[in-house]
Design an enzyme around this catalytic site. Sequence first.
Site, PDB file in Angstrom:
ATOM      1  N   PHE A   1      -7.966   7.732   3.203  1.00 52.72           N
ATOM      2  CA  PHE A   1      -8.739   6.689   3.888  1.00 52.72           C
ATOM      3  C   PHE A   1     -10.255   6.946   3.864  1.00 52.72           C
ATOM      4  O   PHE A   1     -11.042   6.069   3.487  1.00 52.72           O
ATOM      5  CB  PHE A   1      -8.210   6.591   5.332  1.00 52.72           C
TER       6      PHE A   1
ATOM      7  N   ASP B   1      -2.885  -7.040  -6.156  1.00 46.94           N
ATOM      8  CA  ASP B   1      -3.960  -6.854  -5.187  1.00 46.94           C
ATOM      9  C   ASP B   1      -3.728  -7.845  -4.047  1.00 46.94           C
ATOM     10  O   ASP B   1      -3.701  -9.058  -4.286  1.00 46.94           O
ATOM     11  CB  ASP B   1      -5.298  -7.135  -5.908  1.00 46.94           C
TER      12      ASP B   1
ATOM     13  N   LYS C   1      -9.415  -4.895  12.291  1.00 46.94           N
ATOM     14  CA  LYS C   1      -8.226  -4.350  12.971  1.00 46.94           C
ATOM     15  C   LYS C   1      -8.002  -5.046  14.314  1.00 46.94           C
ATOM     16  O   LYS C   1      -6.861  -5.175  14.760  1.00 46.94           O
ATOM     17  CB  LYS C   1      -8.347  -2.834  13.111  1.00 46.94           C
TER      18      LYS C   1
ATOM     19  N   TYR D   1     -14.943  -3.021  10.022  1.00 48.33           N
ATOM     20  CA  TYR D   1     -13.584  -2.467   9.952  1.00 48.33           C
ATOM     21  C   TYR D   1     -12.852  -2.712  11.276  1.00 48.33           C
ATOM     22  O   TYR D   1     -11.706  -3.192  11.282  1.00 48.33           O
ATOM     23  CB  TYR D   1     -13.622  -0.960   9.636  1.00 48.33           C
TER      24      TYR D   1
ATOM     25  N   GLY E   1      -4.513   6.684  15.510  1.00 46.94           N
ATOM     26  CA  GLY E   1      -5.879   7.190  15.481  1.00 46.94           C
ATOM     27  C   GLY E   1      -6.134   7.890  14.151  1.00 46.94           C
ATOM     28  O   GLY E   1      -5.438   7.634  13.151  1.00 46.94           O
TER      29      GLY E   1
ATOM     30  N   THR F   1      -5.743  11.111   5.360  1.00 45.16           N
ATOM     31  CA  THR F   1      -5.159  10.543   4.133  1.00 45.16           C
ATOM     32  C   THR F   1      -6.322  10.343   3.167  1.00 45.16           C
ATOM     33  O   THR F   1      -7.379  10.941   3.342  1.00 45.16           O
ATOM     34  CB  THR F   1      -4.508   9.173   4.440  1.00 45.16           C
TER      35      THR F   1
ATOM     36  N   SER G   1      -4.595  -0.100  14.179  1.00 45.22           N
ATOM     37  CA  SER G   1      -5.352   1.148  14.325  1.00 45.22           C
ATOM     38  C   SER G   1      -5.795   1.255  15.774  1.00 45.22           C
ATOM     39  O   SER G   1      -5.819   0.257  16.505  1.00 45.22           O
ATOM     40  CB  SER G   1      -6.574   1.090  13.410  1.00 45.22           C
TER      41      SER G   1
ATOM     42  N   GLY H   1       0.823  -1.220   0.000  1.00 49.36           N
ATOM     43  CA  GLY H   1       0.000   0.000   0.000  1.00 49.36           C
ATOM     44  C   GLY H   1       0.849   1.259   0.000  1.00 49.36           C
ATOM     45  O   GLY H   1       0.613   2.177   0.785  1.00 49.36           O
ATOM     46  N   ALA H   2       1.826   1.317  -0.915  1.00 52.74           N
ATOM     47  CA  ALA H   2       2.758   2.451  -0.927  1.00 52.74           C
ATOM     48  C   ALA H   2       2.428   3.485  -2.005  1.00 52.74           C
ATOM     49  O   ALA H   2       3.213   4.387  -2.261  1.00 52.74           O
ATOM     50  CB  ALA H   2       4.190   1.941  -1.103  1.00 52.74           C
TER      51      ALA H   2
END
Length: 250
Positions: free
Chosen positions: A189, A59, A156, A152, A183, A187, A139, A8-9
């Site tokens: 996101f 992916d 995590k 989600y 937290g 981004t 997270s 994920g860069a």
Amino acid sequence: MRTIFITGASGGFGEAIARNLSQQNCKLILTARNEEKLLKVCEDITKNTHSQVLPLIFDVQDSAACEKAIHAIPEAFKQIDVLINNAGLAVELDPIHKGSFEDWERMINTNVKGLLYVTRLISPQMVERKSGHIINIGSISSREVYCGGGVYCATKHAVLALSQAMRSDFLPYNIKVTQVSPGAADTNFSTVRFHGDKARADKVYEGYDPLVAEDVAQIVEFILSRPPHVCINEIIFTPTAQFNGAIHRQ
Ligand code: NDP
Ligand code: 8X3
């Protein structure tokens, strides 16, 4: 020269971590699905630093694609010292009774199964060499839950369980495992979570100073700069205006 593999860069934390670590002259293997964005990051790093960069487009949800890409890594990049499992996402903010199976599958397949596939493929060489460091991006949602964030947060929480299991499994092999648990960070996101609705995404970060990707990159830089006998197991950090799930807005 250390070899560092980051999933994920093409943006967000992964890009910031790659740019930060590239200052230390290393070999970087950078992965994502969006070829154009990833190649731009790789070109910038190659132009501005002495680090060497290998882009891999795949992916993480696709186990066969993970295998194909990782098995094809050229000899010069094959010995991976650090794996940073960062690729991940949230999709929508639905309560359980309204959630979509498709959204749930994307989150579980990316955040949990993708992390497992990549770790399964890279960790055996660390075990063999009795050295290595795996950093999982969890997270605050690894420890908290919030309305509409059930699946989600469950992914995590699973990442935290896997970080702890990896720490335990890899203990005899001198491999460090660290979970980074940030937290709210501004981004892409929330834009991804809300299917490109930027106005809705921007609201998530209104009324307080959220984290930015570079904050996460600096934490990762610190974790990787500890001496060989020190393993940071987890770092939880939030915007000053956030404690656990709650955000105080002005
Ligand atoms: P971004 O959306 O900005 O970046 C996510 C990255 O993951 C992109 O490079 C994207 O690349 C990649 N990615 C997503 N899905 C896949 C996939 N299936 N295969 C390969 N790569 C994929 O988000 P962040 O940088 O904020 O998120 C990074 C990590 O941090 C995630 O795990 C997220 O859950 C976690 N996190 C985020 C927080 C936040 O508030 N932003 C806080 C705490 C944790 P591409 O689309 O090109 O594939
Ligand atoms: C994403 C950040 O604050 O929604 O992991 O949990 S938060």
